[in-house]
Write a protein that holds these residues in place. Sequence first.
Motif, mmCIF file in Angstrom:
data_model
loop_
_atom_site.group_PDB
_atom_site.id
_atom_site.type_symbol
_atom_site.label_atom_id
_atom_site.label_comp_id
_atom_site.label_asym_id
_atom_site.label_seq_id
_atom_site.Cartn_x
_atom_site.Cartn_y
_atom_site.Cartn_z
ATOM 1 N N LEU A 15 0.838 -1.209 0.000
ATOM 2 C CA LEU A 15 0.000 0.000 0.000
ATOM 3 C C LEU A 15 0.871 1.256 0.000
ATOM 4 N N GLU A 16 1.891 1.243 0.845
ATOM 5 C CA GLU A 16 2.778 2.420 0.912
ATOM 6 C C GLU A 16 3.517 2.627 -0.414
ATOM 7 N N TYR A 17 3.907 1.526 -1.043
ATOM 8 C CA TYR A 17 4.599 1.609 -2.337
ATOM 9 C C TYR A 17 3.672 2.222 -3.392
ATOM 10 N N ALA A 18 2.443 1.723 -3.429
ATOM 11 C CA ALA A 18 1.468 2.237 -4.412
ATOM 12 C C ALA A 18 1.203 3.726 -4.172
ATOM 13 N N GLN A 19 1.075 4.097 -2.910
ATOM 14 C CA GLN A 19 0.818 5.511 -2.593
ATOM 15 C C GLN A 19 2.012 6.374 -2.973
ATOM 16 N N ARG A 20 3.211 5.866 -2.736
ATOM 17 C CA ARG A 20 4.396 6.661 -3.068
ATOM 18 C C ARG A 20 4.499 6.914 -4.569
ATOM 19 N N LEU A 21 4.224 5.887 -5.358
ATOM 20 C CA LEU A 21 4.267 6.090 -6.815
ATOM 21 C C LEU A 21 3.309 7.209 -7.222
ATOM 22 N N ASN A 22 2.107 7.170 -6.669
ATOM 23 C CA ASN A 22 1.110 8.173 -7.077
ATOM 24 C C ASN A 22 1.416 9.553 -6.512
ATOM 25 N N ASN A 23 2.051 9.601 -5.353
ATOM 26 C CA ASN A 23 2.442 10.906 -4.811
ATOM 27 C C ASN A 23 3.561 11.521 -5.641
ATOM 28 N N GLU A 24 4.513 10.677 -6.046
ATOM 29 C CA GLU A 24 5.648 11.213 -6.822
ATOM 30 C C GLU A 24 5.253 11.569 -8.242
ATOM 31 N N TRP A 25 4.311 10.801 -8.787
ATOM 32 C CA TRP A 25 3.881 11.040 -10.184
ATOM 33 C C TRP A 25 2.355 11.086 -10.206
ATOM 34 N N PRO A 26 1.754 12.191 -9.804
ATOM 35 C CA PRO A 26 0.289 12.256 -9.802
ATOM 36 C C PRO A 26 -0.312 12.068 -11.200
ATOM 37 N N GLU A 27 0.509 12.255 -12.212
ATOM 38 C CA GLU A 27 0.029 12.100 -13.602
ATOM 39 C C GLU A 27 -0.255 10.640 -13.953
ATOM 40 N N ARG A 28 0.092 9.706 -13.069
ATOM 41 C CA ARG A 28 -0.129 8.292 -13.371
ATOM 42 C C ARG A 28 -1.608 7.982 -13.633
ATOM 43 N N ALA A 29 -2.507 8.687 -12.951
ATOM 44 C CA ALA A 29 -3.941 8.446 -13.183
ATOM 45 C C ALA A 29 -4.299 8.819 -14.625
ATOM 46 N N GLN A 30 -3.790 9.950 -15.074
ATOM 47 C CA GLN A 30 -4.015 10.377 -16.462
ATOM 48 C C GLN A 30 -3.429 9.364 -17.447
ATOM 49 N N ILE A 31 -2.248 8.848 -17.116
ATOM 50 C CA ILE A 31 -1.597 7.882 -18.012
ATOM 51 C C ILE A 31 -2.417 6.588 -18.080
ATOM 52 N N CYS A 32 -2.939 6.153 -16.935
ATOM 53 C CA CYS A 32 -3.790 4.944 -16.926
ATOM 54 C C CYS A 32 -5.001 5.139 -17.842
ATOM 55 N N GLN A 33 -5.642 6.298 -17.728
ATOM 56 C CA GLN A 33 -6.814 6.548 -18.568
ATOM 57 C C GLN A 33 -6.421 6.578 -20.038
ATOM 58 N N HIS A 34 -5.279 7.175 -20.310
ATOM 59 C CA HIS A 34 -4.797 7.233 -21.692
ATOM 60 C C HIS A 34 -4.567 5.824 -22.242
ATOM 61 N N ILE A 35 -3.919 4.970 -21.447
ATOM 62 C CA ILE A 35 -3.644 3.601 -21.899
ATOM 63 C C ILE A 35 -4.962 2.856 -22.131
ATOM 64 N N ALA A 36 -5.884 3.016 -21.190
ATOM 65 C CA ALA A 36 -7.177 2.322 -21.332
ATOM 66 C C ALA A 36 -7.855 2.754 -22.637
ATOM 67 N N GLN A 37 -7.780 4.032 -22.947
ATOM 68 C CA GLN A 37 -8.404 4.505 -24.191
ATOM 69 C C GLN A 37 -7.721 3.918 -25.418
ATOM 70 N N GLN A 38 -6.414 3.779 -25.360
ATOM 71 C CA GLN A 38 -5.689 3.166 -26.483
ATOM 72 C C GLN A 38 -6.146 1.718 -26.688
ATOM 73 N N VAL A 39 -6.370 1.014 -25.579
ATOM 74 C CA VAL A 39 -6.799 -0.387 -25.688
ATOM 75 C C VAL A 39 -8.249 -0.470 -26.177
ATOM 76 N N VAL A 40 -9.098 0.428 -25.689
ATOM 77 C CA VAL A 40 -10.491 0.476 -26.177
ATOM 78 C C VAL A 40 -10.490 0.689 -27.691
ATOM 79 N N HIS A 41 -9.675 1.625 -28.119
ATOM 80 C CA HIS A 41 -9.597 1.938 -29.555
ATOM 81 C C HIS A 41 -9.129 0.700 -30.345
#
Length: 215
Positions: A15-41
Motif C-alpha cells: 500500500l505504501e509503495y502504491a501511494q508513493r508512486l502516485n504521490n511522486e507522479w500524480p500524472e499516473r492516473a491520467q496515463i492509466c486513462q490514456h492507456i485504457a483509451q488506447q486499448v479500447v480503440h
Amino acid sequence: MRRSFRQLETQQHALEYAQRLNNEWPERAQICQHIAQQVVHTADHLHTAAPHVLELCCGPGMLAEALLVALPTMRYVGIDLSPTLLEFTRQRIQLHDGRIMLIQANLNENAWLDQLAVYDAASPFHAIVTMQSLHDLGGEPEVSRIYGLARELLVPGGLFLNADLVVAPGVELPNNPGRRSIARHLALLEQHGYTNSHSTLTVAGFGCVVGNLPA
Ligand SMILES: C[S@@+](CC[C@H](N)C(=O)[O-])C[C@H]1O[C@@H](n2cnc3c(N)ncnc32)[C@H](O)[C@@H]1O
C-alpha cells in the motif's frame, strides 16, 4: 522507509509503495486513462467483443483496475515479479474475478512464456501494455528483448504499448540504463517489425510509445 519493489513483504508495504508512486507522479492516473483509451480503440479496431489483454509488470494493479473498468468484457492477464504486489492487485481487482489471471514471474527469464501456456492464457493478445516498469528490467537489451517476445504473443494488428519514464535523446543515466529516449523506443519497435510506431503521450517525464503487429 523507502522500499524498492524487491523489499515489499507485507500488504502494508504494498500500500505504501502504491501511494508513493502516485504521490511522486500524480500524472499516473491520467496515463492509466490514456492507456485504457488506447486499448479500447484497439479492441474497436479489431472488432473483438472480448479483448484479451496482457499487462507486463502490473505492480499494485492501478492500470489493471482502469482497464477492467474501461473494458467490461476484457480478459486480463497480469505478470509481476513481486508476490506481495500481486496479492495486493488480486485483492484490488477481485470484483472482476473470473476474467483475471495473475502470474508471478521474472520477465528477464523465459519461464513466463511457458507459464502463460500452462495457465491456458496462451491465446494471442489483442493488446500488451506496460507502465513505468520496463526500465526496471535492466538496460536497452532487456527492453528490446521484451519488444521482441511481445510480438510473438499478439494477434495480427494487435497493440504493444509501453508508457515508461524516458530521457532526452542522447542522454544516458549510468545508474538507470533502462531509461531510453522516445526515439530509441520507436527505433526498437521498428527493428522488431512493429508498424505505425509512434508516441501517443508525453507527460511528467513519461513517454507512451505504441506499435502494431502487422495485420
Ligand atoms: C515502478 S513499479 C510499476 C508498477 C505498475 N506498472 C504501476 O505503474 O503501478 C515496477 C514494477 O515492475 C516489476 N518488476 C521489476 N522487475 C521485474 C522483472 N524482472 N520481472 C517482472 N516484474 C518486474 C516490479 O515488481 C514492480 O511491480
